[in-house]
Design an enzyme around this catalytic site. Structure first.
Site, PDB file in Angstrom:
ATOM      1  N   ALA A 133      -6.353  -5.680  10.961  1.00 29.68           N
ATOM      2  CA  ALA A 133      -7.584  -6.063  10.119  1.00 29.68           C
ATOM      3  C   ALA A 133      -8.843  -5.580  12.008  1.00 29.68           C
ATOM      4  CB  ALA A 133      -7.409  -7.019   9.550  1.00 29.68           C
ATOM      5  N   GLY A 178      -2.105  -4.854   9.113  1.00 30.21           N
ATOM      6  CA  GLY A 178      -2.590  -3.730   8.181  1.00 30.21           C
ATOM      7  C   GLY A 178      -2.088  -1.860   8.499  1.00 30.21           C
ATOM      8  N   GLU A 181       1.340  -1.816   7.381  1.00 33.17           N
ATOM      9  CA  GLU A 181       1.242  -1.625   6.443  1.00 33.17           C
ATOM     10  C   GLU A 181       0.493  -0.148   5.717  1.00 33.17           C
ATOM     11  OE1 GLU A 181      -0.041  -5.886   4.283  1.00 33.17           O
ATOM     12  OE2 GLU A 181      -1.471  -4.928   5.427  1.00 33.17           O
TER      13      GLU A 181
END
Length: 331
Positions: A133, A178, A181
């Site tokens: 992020a 992220g 991810e």
């Protein structure tokens, strides 16, 4: 597109456009939705010969924005391989608004690009795959804005996971939060031994919110995933291989792109195979993993039915009989 849709009741299923006999009512294949189709690749595919060349097509949401995500198509013997290039150098590929918007547009275009057979996600920022992020942007958001932005991230990861062709994440550096991810949304992952990856959200007072809490357990098992998420632990490439988090791990090279080279080697193994068959195999595995085994068998049957009438299947049989390499065109 073909669909299996439940209309009413536990046993009322409509099988549309599948060209197969519906299963018996006791097979458990009820209420499933399957997105399959034959027309996945166009005709006229070029032979995989000649020298490799590359060209790049940029994807912008706003021409005024800097290019943070780009697309490279390989040519010659590597025709059919596309590379998603993450190039937000100043922010280490952090998932900011512009980055996410450009990635979403590019992935959307790829989802309809039947000439692409394999996609590699890689970074052009040395030592970093994706740092997660953009905390500077997130700090300026209120609670509602933050929730909406994370919802958009989750949607992007689902877009990546839903791409019809095989996808490979090449992690040559940090893949945190992220960033991991994003890699988990890909089908396959390669990593340099020196790479560092982890879902570190609990160390920031959060939990993985872009699919990590769901995809990591599916990759390594729920008990190990809980340990990694609860502790926010980072692991290197070799450990990630031992855990089953990545498919291949390798020593880093002098140019810092060892994971990418491994991903390209893997893509080249996939490239000669029949593209419709590969896409249907991905569909069968993805959909089948979400249901019980009997329903999964029904999904496999429907996916198999999509490849039977293809020219590629006929070419595969002919090539076997004639003892020559098959030349698949995606028809």
């Amino acid at each position: 597109m073909s669909f299996l849709r439940r209309l009413t009741g536990p046993r009322c299923v409509v099988w549309r456009g599948l060209g197969v006999t519906p299963p018996d009512s006791h097979d458990g294949a009820v209420g499933l939705i399957l997105r399959v189709g034959v027309a996945l690749m166009p005709g006229g595919g070029r032979p995989l010969t000649g020298h490799t060349r590359t060209h790049t097509r940029r994807q912008h949401t706003d021409p005024a924005d800097p290019v943070e995500v780009d697309l490279k198509r390989l040519d010659g013997e590597d025709t059919g391989i596309a590379e998603v290039l993450m190039c937000r150098h100043k922010a280490r590929n952090a998932l900011g608004h512009v980055f996410v918007s450009q990635m979403r547009d590019l992935v959307s275009a790829l989802s309809h690009d039947s000439a692409v057979r394999v996609v590699i996600f890689r970074s052009l920022v040395p030592g970093v795959f994706c740092a997660g992020a953009d905390l500077k942007e997130r700090a300026q958001m209120n609670n509602v804005e933050s929730d909406l932005f994370v919802h958009g991230l989750r949607s992007l990861m689902n877009q990546i996971a839903s791409l019809p062709m095989p996808t490979i994440a090449a992690m040559d550096g940090f893949a945190l939060g992220g960033g991991l991810e994003l890699a988990l949304a890909c089908d396959l992952r390669t990593a340099a031994h020196s790479a560092q990856m982890g879902l570190i959200e609990t160390t920031r007072g959060l939990l993985p919110g872009a699919g990590g809490s769901q995809r990591l357990p599916r990759a390594v098992g729920i008990s190990l995933a809980k340990e990694l998420i609860f502790t926010g632990r980072r692991v290197g490439g070799q450990t990630a291989l031992e855990l089953g988090l990545v498919n291949r791990a390798t020593e880093q090279n002098q140019t810092g792109d060892a994971a990418y080279r491994e991903a390209l080697s893997l893509a080249r193994e996939i490239l000669p195979q029949a593209p419709i068959a590969v896409r249907m195999a991905k569909e069968a595995m993805n959909r089948g993993s979400e249901v019980d085994i009997i329903s999964g068998m029904a999904i496999e049957r429907m996916c198999y039915a999509q490849v039977i009438p293809t020219r590629d299947r006929q070419e595969g049989m002919a090539a076997f009989i004639e003892k020559r390499p098959a030349q698949y065109t995606g028809e």
